[in-house]
Design an enzyme around this catalytic site. Sequence first.
Site, PDB file in Angstrom:
ATOM      1  N   ASP A 105       0.802  -1.273   0.041  1.00  0.00           N
ATOM      2  CA  ASP A 105      -0.079  -0.035   0.010  1.00  0.00           C
ATOM      3  C   ASP A 105       0.831   1.190   0.136  1.00  0.00           C
ATOM      4  O   ASP A 105       1.843   1.577   0.870  1.00  0.00           O
ATOM      5  CB  ASP A 105      -0.868   0.149   1.228  1.00  0.00           C
ATOM      6  N   ARG A 274     -10.999  -0.075   6.157  1.00  0.00           N
ATOM      7  CA  ARG A 274      -9.701  -0.041   6.417  1.00  0.00           C
ATOM      8  C   ARG A 274      -9.104   1.367   6.708  1.00  0.00           C
ATOM      9  O   ARG A 274      -9.719   2.315   6.272  1.00  0.00           O
ATOM     10  CB  ARG A 274      -8.667  -0.372   4.882  1.00  0.00           C
TER      11      ARG A 274
END
Length: 287
Positions: A105, A274
């Site tokens: 990420d 998230r």
Amino acid sequence: MVTQYKPIKVTPLSRFVGAEVSGVEIARGLSDQQFLELRQAFVKHSVIFIRNQNITPDEHIEFAKRWGEISVNRFFQAVDSHPVIAEVRKEAHQKLNIGSTWHTDHSYDQVPAMGSILYARVVPKLGGDTLFSSMYAAYEHLSDGMKNTLLRMRAEHSSRHAFGEAAYIGLDEVEGRLSNAEEATQDAVHPVIIKHPLSGKSALYVNGEFTVKFEGWSKEESQPLLDYLYSHAYKNEFTCRFKWTQGSLAIWDNRATQHCALNDYDGEQRLMHRITISGGCLEPSCS
């Protein structure tokens, strides 16, 4: 680092990466000792999993703040009432999921994210597992010659090809899940082998989703070596697999792992919340 845990229990899931943690109830709050041990488990295992948590979005945010400053994702649909929480959603009628290729990420940011805290709100009856791979193990199992070569190299990362407008052509399914394609302008250069800021260990830091090429190399020159590193990094022996259940939570380290969300649950919904945690600049390893 202390490896004897008292208020929590840590059960490793594989040789190189991943552990399940029990003895924690996030909704009730964590003592300083519990959080210290949780953080130690995170550094040691790179991704930790906590099951049977019943938390509100506010409790998710408060827990995330103990890990660091929250980094709001530019491209994911946010929870309406809590814009710092990103939705990772796939509806039953949709065929494509988000995150189905191995990646790290936010590697396209000049200051990449430290990690993410993902909470399962709706999971399919079967499927939808997530794979994690250890970038420590990937580095350690390279030959000495390859290590010495990569230690001198840097790689370019970008969000443009993954989240820009060209990435959405013909993909109607991203509507309502991904947006702000015009903001996909992030480019960054990072060491190929980084020194982890917490453990001090060396880790491989290139990924198939966001790495474009090696600095000073053409894309054509870079691709064969990148392809080799990707296939090496995702070897089964470096990985663990987590089966989600409703109320389970994962905390992973983007500097030490990569992950891949399996898309094997056609006809069922999967909804995850998230929160991404900000990190720091990445330093090259001097190993």
